[in-house]
Every structure is written in structure tokens, then in C-alpha cells.
Design an enzyme around this catalytic site. Structure first.
Site, PDB file in Angstrom:
ATOM      1  N   LYS A  22       0.745  -1.173   0.029  1.00 17.92           N
ATOM      2  CA  LYS A  22       0.109  -0.027   0.342  1.00 17.92           C
ATOM      3  C   LYS A  22       1.111   0.968  -0.367  1.00 17.92           C
ATOM      4  CE  LYS A  22      -2.195   2.138   3.837  1.00 17.92           C
ATOM      5  NZ  LYS A  22      -1.792   3.282   3.609  1.00 17.92           N
ATOM      6  N   ASN A  23       1.955   1.434   1.340  1.00 18.60           N
ATOM      7  CA  ASN A  23       2.959   2.231   1.067  1.00 18.60           C
ATOM      8  C   ASN A  23       3.377   3.245  -0.029  1.00 18.60           C
ATOM      9  OD1 ASN A  23       1.357   3.757   3.121  1.00 18.60           O
ATOM     10  ND2 ASN A  23       2.512   2.916   4.981  1.00 18.60           N
ATOM     11  N   ARG A  93      -4.350   9.948   3.484  1.00 16.16           N
ATOM     12  CA  ARG A  93      -2.595  10.795   3.352  1.00 16.16           C
ATOM     13  C   ARG A  93      -2.494  11.037   1.851  1.00 16.16           C
ATOM     14  NH1 ARG A  93      -2.829  14.566   7.607  1.00 16.16           N
ATOM     15  NH2 ARG A  93      -1.360  15.304   7.695  1.00 16.16           N
ATOM     16  N   CYS A 117      -5.433   8.335   8.525  1.00 20.65           N
ATOM     17  CA  CYS A 117      -5.711   7.810  10.099  1.00 20.65           C
ATOM     18  C   CYS A 117      -5.505   8.810  10.693  1.00 20.65           C
ATOM     19  CB  CYS A 117      -4.766   6.774  10.101  1.00 20.65           C
ATOM     20  SG  CYS A 117      -4.964   4.820   9.312  1.00 20.65           S
ATOM     21  N   ARG A 122      -0.781  15.687  12.777  1.00 21.68           N
ATOM     22  CA  ARG A 122       0.077  14.940  11.540  1.00 21.68           C
ATOM     23  C   ARG A 122       0.710  16.589  11.033  1.00 21.68           C
ATOM     24  NH1 ARG A 122      -2.108   9.463   9.150  1.00 21.68           N
ATOM     25  NH2 ARG A 122      -0.170   9.152   8.162  1.00 21.68           N
ATOM     26  N   ILE A 124       3.006  18.493   8.355  1.00 30.39           N
ATOM     27  CA  ILE A 124       3.586  18.099   7.322  1.00 30.39           C
ATOM     28  C   ILE A 124       4.907  19.302   6.696  1.00 30.39           C
ATOM     29  CG2 ILE A 124       1.735  17.702   5.510  1.00 30.39           C
ATOM     30  CD1 ILE A 124       1.267  20.388   4.421  1.00 30.39           C
ATOM     31  N   ASP A 306       3.648   0.898  12.408  1.00 30.43           N
ATOM     32  CA  ASP A 306       2.025   0.418  11.177  1.00 30.43           C
ATOM     33  C   ASP A 306       2.051  -1.217  11.780  1.00 30.43           C
ATOM     34  OD1 ASP A 306       1.972   2.717  10.020  1.00 30.43           O
ATOM     35  OD2 ASP A 306       2.346   1.999   8.444  1.00 30.43           O
ATOM     36  N   ARG A 398      -9.137   0.356   3.299  1.00 27.78           N
ATOM     37  CA  ARG A 398      -7.970   1.040   2.789  1.00 27.78           C
ATOM     38  C   ARG A 398      -6.926   0.545   2.343  1.00 27.78           C
ATOM     39  NH1 ARG A 398      -6.580   4.768   6.160  1.00 27.78           N
ATOM     40  NH2 ARG A 398      -5.268   5.956   4.314  1.00 27.78           N
TER      41      ARG A 398
HETATM   42  N1  EPU Z   1       5.941  14.980  11.222  1.00 27.86           N
HETATM   43  C1  EPU Z   1       6.692  15.785  11.113  1.00 27.86           C
HETATM   44  N2  EPU Z   1       6.366  17.246  10.203  1.00 27.86           N
HETATM   45  C2  EPU Z   1       6.411  16.291   8.901  1.00 27.86           C
HETATM   46  C3  EPU Z   1       6.312  15.002   8.554  1.00 27.86           C
HETATM   47  C4  EPU Z   1       6.054  14.779   9.389  1.00 27.86           C
HETATM   48  O1  EPU Z   1       7.353  16.197  12.219  1.00 27.86           O
HETATM   49  O2  EPU Z   1       6.233  17.218   8.121  1.00 27.86           O
HETATM   50  C5  EPU Z   1       6.309  14.042  12.405  1.00 27.86           C
HETATM   51  C6  EPU Z   1       5.123  12.922  12.352  1.00 27.86           C
HETATM   52  O3  EPU Z   1       4.299  13.787  12.778  1.00 27.86           O
HETATM   53  C7  EPU Z   1       5.417  11.632  12.784  1.00 27.86           C
HETATM   54  C8  EPU Z   1       6.296  11.460  12.370  1.00 27.86           C
HETATM   55  O4  EPU Z   1       7.719  12.755  11.589  1.00 27.86           O
HETATM   56  O5  EPU Z   1       5.673  12.074  14.289  1.00 27.86           O
HETATM   57  C9  EPU Z   1       6.412  11.014  11.462  1.00 27.86           C
HETATM   58  O6  EPU Z   1       5.899  10.734  10.284  1.00 27.86           O
HETATM   59  P1  EPU Z   1       5.594  10.205   8.937  1.00 27.86           P
HETATM   60  O7  EPU Z   1       6.165  11.283   8.595  1.00 27.86           O
HETATM   61  O8  EPU Z   1       6.848   9.528   8.613  1.00 27.86           O
HETATM   62  O9  EPU Z   1       4.637   9.688   8.111  1.00 27.86           O
HETATM   63  P2  EPU Z   1       3.309   9.763   7.340  1.00 27.86           P
HETATM   64  O10 EPU Z   1       4.306   9.655   6.262  1.00 27.86           O
HETATM   65  O11 EPU Z   1       2.739  10.692   7.022  1.00 27.86           O
HETATM   66  C10 EPU Z   1       3.708   7.113   6.677  1.00 27.86           C
HETATM   67  C11 EPU Z   1       2.920   6.219   6.243  1.00 27.86           C
HETATM   68  C12 EPU Z   1       2.539   5.595   7.715  1.00 27.86           C
HETATM   69  C13 EPU Z   1       3.847   5.200   8.973  1.00 27.86           C
HETATM   70  C14 EPU Z   1       3.631   6.693   8.997  1.00 27.86           C
HETATM   71  C15 EPU Z   1       5.067   6.015   9.581  1.00 27.86           C
HETATM   72  C16 EPU Z   1       1.930   6.746   4.968  1.00 27.86           C
HETATM   73  C17 EPU Z   1       0.985   6.791   3.332  1.00 27.86           C
HETATM   74  N3  EPU Z   1       1.677   6.481   5.474  1.00 27.86           N
HETATM   75  O12 EPU Z   1       2.062   8.455   7.036  1.00 27.86           O
HETATM   76  O13 EPU Z   1       1.404   4.491   7.597  1.00 27.86           O
HETATM   77  O14 EPU Z   1       2.592   5.066  10.333  1.00 27.86           O
HETATM   78  O15 EPU Z   1       4.524   6.645   7.424  1.00 27.86           O
HETATM   79  O16 EPU Z   1       5.754   4.626   9.184  1.00 27.86           O
HETATM   80  O17 EPU Z   1       2.771   5.616   3.960  1.00 27.86           O
HETATM   81  C18 EPU Z   1      -0.364   3.244   7.843  1.00 27.86           C
HETATM   82  O18 EPU Z   1      -0.452   2.116   6.484  1.00 27.86           O
HETATM   83  O19 EPU Z   1      -1.541   2.681   8.772  1.00 27.86           O
HETATM   84  C19 EPU Z   1       0.411   4.310   8.088  1.00 27.86           C
HETATM   85  C20 EPU Z   1      -0.709   5.696   8.871  1.00 27.86           C
END
Ligand code: EPU
Length: 428
Positions: A22-23, A93, A117, A122, A124, A306, A398
């Protein structure tokens, strides 16, 4: 509305084949925007996130068609509309990966703030920091993220303040088209980052070092359509491995990359589970008791966040006390209240959950609060005495393809049933 009804007590046995990650696919579909041409992507998982992303690309002007159940052809020659509306972005996301890809392709984009989720805040900020370093102006108005390249996308040296999968992917998607060299430091190293980099390189990009924390990208002028096959889903595989272990079963999980599973395998072994690795499959079985253990989630190659809810579900029946520490998200223990309805004994204090093993779980009506929480409830339901009804299963669908069929093929008594709309009595 539909729900899953699961009868507990069955031992899972047999074989299950894992689908595409998925990711990875949620990054690779937006990446096709960068090619003015035709991409054929194989091993596409049958999940709702994929369908929503394909709809986004269609609305931009791409033509999309399935060649068979797991292969999609995407022709992005005629992308005319670099916009993603709230109507679609709110579901996942990864909708924000269209931002990086559209910046790379069109020099501008307008993408609604994403859904997905809910694990607390969260942010950016790291995505925006990266886009700005490449010469893009980014503003947020009325829920839309608006980005515009002022002159040219210019390569830059970017140090991420936190290790972020999303920011690494998004900035990579834009940087492949920037002039000169971009260096991403403190980059995420997950298998899907490597898969995306491999796809981008197949399209003509020059990305090196993916899978380490320094990624170097030499921008290119032209990217072309490509054929590519998505890697197997690490988390889907891990979920079936844990389900097999949790039910005292014996399951061969096929189409996996065992190297990607190491952190999960290691913890299963600590919990008293037998794990046997083959080239592209893993056999999981358990005869003895579940042993209590400690887990701390971390970015790859650490134990994946995850997998945290699913592993915690298994530990509810372990002998003794386990400690689970969430090292990535602020608030990823919302599902614990649902497990408590089934008799689990878990105390949460901030990012730490202390799981006191109990003798039995009992079936109950519960709600999936997010994707992996839903998977955890399915595992708990299989371990419980009696019947569990899981609502809000759209979260589960999803990210898990054909989940009812796959669990049923392993002997799990699970069915999907319609839930009648609840009639709320008028106020007295
Ligand atoms: N963070 C920041 N600033 C940013 C981005 C992230 O502070 O600009 C922080 C977040 O708050 C968090 C940490 O960095 O504490 C890690 O977040 P990350 O950006 O790595 O997560 P993501 O890209 O939003 C993806 C997966 C998630 C998985 C996380 C961590 C996808 C679509 N989603 O999310 O997957 O939990 O990486 O491995 O790739 C799932 O599949 O169930 C899922 C939620």
C-alpha cells in the site's frame, strides 16, 4: 454500512499470498504524473486507497485502465488540471504526494489538505520546508495547499528535522525535475522509499542512496513512461504472521521479502513463535504459550509503528506483562479502549502501553478507529471466545485487499454483513 462478524477460537492454517505494498503504490501512482506518457504498474493491491488515487489522476486528465486485476495502465500525457479537491483528498494521507509530483511536472499545484488515519497532529512542515528549498512558494488557503515554482526548481541541500516517510517521498518527487543536485539528509529508509526511487529511476530519474539516510538526486529534464512491479506489502505480511501466531496456527505467508520482515520476525521469536524463512515466503507457527515482550516502534529498520496495534492485540493473551512504546506517533493507542471491551488489560500513559496478559478475551461489538487498529481488532476477535462484530470496516479496506477472503481461506470464520441504519429515537 457493513461490519465484520468474526467467530473466535479458530487456529489459522494454510497459505496466504501477500499483495502489493500500500505505502509504495500510493507514492508510485502519483509519481506517474512525472512522465508525459504511459506507465504500466503491476502487483497493484485491490484496496480503496488505490481507487481514490486513480480517480484523482483521472480528474487531472490522465487516462486510467486496468489490464487485469493487479495491473493498471496510466497515461499521463494529457494532465491539464493540477488540482486535487477535498472530496478525494480527505480519504487518504497520500493524496499529498500529488503535490510533489505536480510541482515536478507542472511547476504548480493546488491540493487539499490530506485526510488519513488520525494519530493526533500530523504536521506537513517538513514537506513545505523541502518544497521551499527547491524554489517553490507554498501557501495554505481555505484548506488548499497551493504551490508555485517561482523560476525553476533548483536542486538544494535539505536536512529533515524529523525522519518523515511522507516528506522524503514528496520532496523526492519534486526534486527529480529540479536543476542540479538535491541532497536529502536524515531521509526515511522504509522499503517503499526504495521502491519509489527504483520506479523513478526506471522513468529516467537519477536517484541514489534510497534506503540510507542520505539520498542524492540529480535532476533530469525528461521523464518517460515505464513498466514496473510494486514490492509486496510488509505490513499486510506482518499482519497475517501475527494472526497466525496469535491463534496458535501454522501459516505459510507467500510473496514476501523476508529481509523487510526482520524486525517483526525477531519480535515474534521473542514472543515464543516459530518463524522459518524461505526465499519469498515465511512460515509462522506457534504451539507453546505467547511470551510477554517489549516493543518500541521506530522508523525503518526499527519495529514498524504500523504493526504496533496488531502485535499489542496478540500480547493481550501473553503470560506476564509486556511494554509497548510508540516512538513515531503521538496518539496511536486509541484502539486500546476497544480491546478493553473484549477483556484486555492495558494501561496507557502517553506513548507507553503496559499490557498485562489475561486468560481470555471475549467477543464484543467494537469499532475500527483506523486502518491498523482495525487489523488489531480482527486478530483479537480471532483469539476471543465468542463473536465479535467490528464496525467502521472501511478503515480496514483502505489497506488490506480481499481481507475477508484471505482470512477465510486460512480457516477464519469471518463474514461481512450489512448493518441496518440505526434509528435514533426523537428527543422526548
Ligand atoms: N512529521 C513532522 N513533520 C512533517 C512530517 C512528519 O513532524 O512534516 C512527524 C509526524 O508527526 C510523525 C513522524 O514525523 O511523528 C513520522 O511521520 P511520517 O511523515 O513518517 O508519516 P507519514 O508519511 O504521514 C507514513 C505511512 C504511515 C506510517 C508512517 C510511519 C503512508 C501513506 N503512510 O505516514 O502508514 O505510520 O509513515 O512509518 O506511507 C498505515 O499504513 O497505516 C500508516 C499510517
Amino acid at each position: 454500512m457493513e461490519k465484520f462478524v468474526i467467530q473466535g477460537g479458530a487456529r489459522l492454517t494454510g497459505e496466504v499470498t501477500i499483495g502489493g505494498a500500500k505505502n509504495a503504490v500510493v507514492a508510485i501512482i502519483p509519481a506517474t504524473i512525472l512522465a508525459k506518457g504511459r506507465c504500466v504498474i503491476g502487483n497493484i493491491p485491490n484496496i480503496s486507497d488505490v481507487n481514490i488515487l486513480l480517480k484523482m489522476l483521472s480528474e487531472m486528465g490522465a487516462s486510467v485502465s486496468f489490464l487485469d486485476k493487479t495491473t493498471v495502465e496510466i497515461d499521463t500525457t494529457h494532465i491539464v488540471n493540477p488540482i486535487v479537491s477535498y472530496d478525494l483528498a480527505r480519504y487518504l494521507r497520500a493524496s499529498y504526494y500529488c503535490l510533489g509530483a505536480l510541482i515536478g511536472r507542472c511547476g504548480k499545484a493546488s491540493v487539499s489538505m490530506p485526510g488519513g488515519c488520525h494519530f493526533g497532529v500530523r504536521p506537513i512542515d517538513q514537506h513545505i520546508k523541502g518544497f521551499e528549498a527547491l524554489g517553490t512558494t507554498v501557501g495554505i488557503d481555505h484548506g488548499m495547499i497551493n504551490a508555485k515554482v517561482e523560476h525553476h526548481l533548483m536542486g538544494s541541500h535539505i536536512y529533515f528535522d524529523v525522519v518523515s516517510v511522507g516528506a522524503t517521498i514528496n520532496v523526492m518527487l519534486a526534486a527529480v525535475r529540479a536543476k542540479g543536485l538535491t541532497v536529502l539528509e536524515n531521509a526515511a529508509k522504509e522499503p517503499h522509499i526504495v521502491d519509489l526511487a527504483n520506479f523513478l529511476n526506471t522513468m529516467g530519474a537519477d536517484v541514489r542512496g534510497a534506503g540510507t539516510d542520505v539520498i542524492k538526486i540529480h535532476g533530469v529534464d525528461i521523464m518517460r513512461g515505464a513498466d514496473y512491479t510494486i514490492i509486496p506489502d510488509q505490513i499486510e505480511a506482518g499482519t497475517y504472521m501475527i494472526a497466525a501466531a496469535a491463534t496458535g496456527g501454522d501459516v505459510l505467508v507467500k510473496n514476501v521479502i523476508p529481509k523487510h520482515m526482520e524486525s517483526i520476525t525477531n519480535k515474534l521469536v521473542q514472543a515464543g513463535v516459530e518463524v522459518e524463512e524461505f526465499d519469498e515466503s515465511i512460515r509462522v507457527r506457534r504451539d507453546g504459550p505467547i511470551c510477554a515482550t517489549t516493543i518500541k516502534t521506530m522508523p525503518h529498520p526499527g519495529f514498524p509503528t504500523d504493526m504496533q496495534p496488531q502485535f499489542t492485540a496478540m500480547l493481550t493473551l501473553a503470560g506476564g506483562t509486556s511494554v509497548v512504546t510508540e516512538g513515531v506517533w503521538d496518539n496511536r493507542f486509541r484502539y486500546v479502549d476497544e480491546l478493553a471491551r473484549m477483556g484486555a488489560n492495558i494501561q496507557v500513559d502517553g506513548k507507553v502501553a503496559v499490557v498485562q496478559g489475561v486468560e481470555t478475551l471475549t467477543g464484543a461489538p467494537v469499532k475500527a478507529t483506523d486502518l491498523r487498529a482495525g487489523a488489531a481488532l480482527m486478530i483479537a476477535a480471532l483469539m476471543a471466545k465468542g463473536t465479535t462484530e467490528i464496525e467502521d470496516i472501511y478503515h480496514i479496506e483502505r489497506g488490506y485487499e480481499d481481507v475477508v477472503e484471505k482470512f477465510r481461506s486460512l480457516g477464519a470464520p469471518i463474514k461481512r454483513v450489512e448493518t441496518p441504519d440505526l434509528e435514533i429515537p426523537a428527543a422526548l
